[in-house]
Design a protein around this motif. Sequence first.
Motif, PDB file in Angstrom:
ATOM      1  N   VAL A  74       0.841  -1.204   0.000  1.00 39.43           N
ATOM      2  CA  VAL A  74       0.000   0.000   0.000  1.00 39.43           C
ATOM      3  C   VAL A  74       0.873   1.251   0.000  1.00 39.43           C
ATOM      4  O   VAL A  74       0.609   2.205  -0.739  1.00 39.43           O
ATOM      5  CB  VAL A  74      -0.970   0.004   1.208  1.00 39.43           C
ATOM      6  CG1 VAL A  74      -1.642   1.359   1.375  1.00 39.43           C
ATOM      7  CG2 VAL A  74      -2.023  -1.086   1.051  1.00 39.43           C
ATOM      8  N   VAL A  75       1.924   1.252   0.806  1.00 44.49           N
ATOM      9  CA  VAL A  75       2.830   2.403   0.862  1.00 44.49           C
ATOM     10  C   VAL A  75       3.523   2.596  -0.479  1.00 44.49           C
ATOM     11  O   VAL A  75       3.598   3.715  -1.002  1.00 44.49           O
ATOM     12  CB  VAL A  75       3.864   2.233   2.002  1.00 44.49           C
ATOM     13  CG1 VAL A  75       4.977   3.272   1.902  1.00 44.49           C
ATOM     14  CG2 VAL A  75       3.179   2.312   3.349  1.00 44.49           C
ATOM     15  N   VAL A  76       4.015   1.520  -1.064  1.00 48.82           N
ATOM     16  CA  VAL A  76       4.697   1.608  -2.358  1.00 48.82           C
ATOM     17  C   VAL A  76       3.724   2.063  -3.439  1.00 48.82           C
ATOM     18  O   VAL A  76       4.050   2.937  -4.252  1.00 48.82           O
ATOM     19  CB  VAL A  76       5.355   0.259  -2.732  1.00 48.82           C
ATOM     20  CG1 VAL A  76       5.837   0.247  -4.176  1.00 48.82           C
ATOM     21  CG2 VAL A  76       6.501  -0.046  -1.790  1.00 48.82           C
ATOM     22  N   TYR A  77       2.523   1.518  -3.442  1.00 41.06           N
ATOM     23  CA  TYR A  77       1.511   1.933  -4.418  1.00 41.06           C
ATOM     24  C   TYR A  77       1.194   3.420  -4.277  1.00 41.06           C
ATOM     25  O   TYR A  77       1.117   4.136  -5.271  1.00 41.06           O
ATOM     26  CB  TYR A  77       0.243   1.097  -4.248  1.00 41.06           C
ATOM     27  CG  TYR A  77      -0.867   1.489  -5.201  1.00 41.06           C
ATOM     28  CD1 TYR A  77      -0.872   1.005  -6.494  1.00 41.06           C
ATOM     29  CD2 TYR A  77      -1.889   2.345  -4.811  1.00 41.06           C
ATOM     30  CE1 TYR A  77      -1.871   1.368  -7.383  1.00 41.06           C
ATOM     31  CE2 TYR A  77      -2.884   2.712  -5.686  1.00 41.06           C
ATOM     32  CZ  TYR A  77      -2.876   2.207  -6.973  1.00 41.06           C
ATOM     33  OH  TYR A  77      -3.859   2.577  -7.844  1.00 41.06           O
ATOM     34  N   GLY A  78       1.043   3.873  -3.039  1.00 37.47           N
ATOM     35  CA  GLY A  78       0.772   5.287  -2.800  1.00 37.47           C
ATOM     36  C   GLY A  78       1.919   6.169  -3.254  1.00 37.47           C
ATOM     37  O   GLY A  78       1.711   7.251  -3.804  1.00 37.47           O
ATOM     38  N   ILE A  80       4.118   5.463  -5.630  1.00 34.15           N
ATOM     39  CA  ILE A  80       4.235   5.415  -7.088  1.00 34.15           C
ATOM     40  C   ILE A  80       3.137   6.243  -7.755  1.00 34.15           C
ATOM     41  O   ILE A  80       3.394   6.992  -8.692  1.00 34.15           O
ATOM     42  CB  ILE A  80       4.194   3.957  -7.592  1.00 34.15           C
ATOM     43  CG1 ILE A  80       5.484   3.245  -7.194  1.00 34.15           C
ATOM     44  CG2 ILE A  80       4.010   3.899  -9.108  1.00 34.15           C
ATOM     45  CD1 ILE A  80       5.476   1.758  -7.472  1.00 34.15           C
ATOM     46  N   THR A  81       1.930   6.101  -7.270  1.00 30.18           N
ATOM     47  CA  THR A  81       0.808   6.787  -7.919  1.00 30.18           C
ATOM     48  C   THR A  81       0.553   8.173  -7.357  1.00 30.18           C
ATOM     49  O   THR A  81      -0.225   8.929  -7.928  1.00 30.18           O
ATOM     50  CB  THR A  81      -0.490   5.968  -7.777  1.00 30.18           C
ATOM     51  OG1 THR A  81      -0.821   5.850  -6.391  1.00 30.18           O
ATOM     52  CG2 THR A  81      -0.349   4.606  -8.414  1.00 30.18           C
ATOM     53  N   GLY A  82       1.166   8.501  -6.231  1.00 28.38           N
ATOM     54  CA  GLY A  82       0.938   9.796  -5.608  1.00 28.38           C
ATOM     55  C   GLY A  82      -0.410   9.875  -4.915  1.00 28.38           C
ATOM     56  O   GLY A  82      -0.871  10.945  -4.565  1.00 28.38           O
ATOM     57  N   ARG A  83      -1.043   8.715  -4.694  1.00 31.38           N
ATOM     58  CA  ARG A  83      -2.364   8.673  -4.075  1.00 31.38           C
ATOM     59  C   ARG A  83      -2.258   8.198  -2.633  1.00 31.38           C
ATOM     60  O   ARG A  83      -3.019   7.372  -2.190  1.00 31.38           O
ATOM     61  CB  ARG A  83      -3.263   7.710  -4.854  1.00 31.38           C
ATOM     62  CG  ARG A  83      -3.523   8.171  -6.253  1.00 31.38           C
ATOM     63  CD  ARG A  83      -4.258   7.166  -7.038  1.00 31.38           C
ATOM     64  NE  ARG A  83      -5.590   6.951  -6.467  1.00 31.38           N
ATOM     65  CZ  ARG A  83      -6.458   6.089  -6.921  1.00 31.38           C
ATOM     66  NH1 ARG A  83      -6.150   5.317  -7.928  1.00 31.38           N
ATOM     67  NH2 ARG A  83      -7.636   5.967  -6.369  1.00 31.38           N
ATOM     68  N   ASN A  84      -1.321   8.737  -1.913  1.00 28.25           N
ATOM     69  CA  ASN A  84      -1.168   8.339  -0.514  1.00 28.25           C
ATOM     70  C   ASN A  84      -2.023   9.223   0.380  1.00 28.25           C
ATOM     71  O   ASN A  84      -2.980   9.828  -0.050  1.00 28.25           O
ATOM     72  CB  ASN A  84       0.302   8.361  -0.113  1.00 28.25           C
ATOM     73  CG  ASN A  84       0.959   9.677  -0.412  1.00 28.25           C
ATOM     74  OD1 ASN A  84       0.332  10.595  -0.889  1.00 28.25           O
ATOM     75  ND2 ASN A  84       2.240   9.764  -0.135  1.00 28.25           N
ATOM     76  N   ARG A  85      -1.666   9.320   1.605  1.00 25.52           N
ATOM     77  CA  ARG A  85      -2.477  10.023   2.615  1.00 25.52           C
ATOM     78  C   ARG A  85      -2.753  11.475   2.260  1.00 25.52           C
ATOM     79  O   ARG A  85      -1.875  12.188   1.824  1.00 25.52           O
ATOM     80  CB  ARG A  85      -1.777   9.978   3.968  1.00 25.52           C
ATOM     81  CG  ARG A  85      -1.682   8.588   4.497  1.00 25.52           C
ATOM     82  CD  ARG A  85      -0.894   8.606   5.753  1.00 25.52           C
ATOM     83  NE  ARG A  85       0.291   7.810   5.427  1.00 25.52           N
ATOM     84  CZ  ARG A  85       1.402   7.836   6.069  1.00 25.52           C
ATOM     85  NH1 ARG A  85       1.572   8.611   7.081  1.00 25.52           N
ATOM     86  NH2 ARG A  85       2.395   7.075   5.731  1.00 25.52           N
TER      87      ARG A  85
END
Length: 88
Positions: A74-78, A80-85
């Motif tokens: 989830v952290v890596v996906y966020g 990479i996509t800039g869709r984190n917290r």
Amino acid sequence: MITGIIGTIIFGAIIGVLARLIMPGKQNISAVVTVILGILGALVGYWIWGAPKDDGSIDWLRWITSIVAAIVFVVVYGAITGRNRKQI
């Protein structure tokens, strides 16, 4: 074979939801991506600790490893996509 696939999807969905609940803040990730990342985490936990025991007990190390792996995904996906917290 089909029950193993369905079981992996259900296990992955649970792992993905638990990973998102444990992480602080809000993750702006869809339910489908959560399930996919949870399945990846479940597969990593399965791969690291091997097949589950046949004695009917719960394999806690596999669950914990799967959740930690899903959190990492989830952290890596966020990242990479800039869709984190989102900041409040």
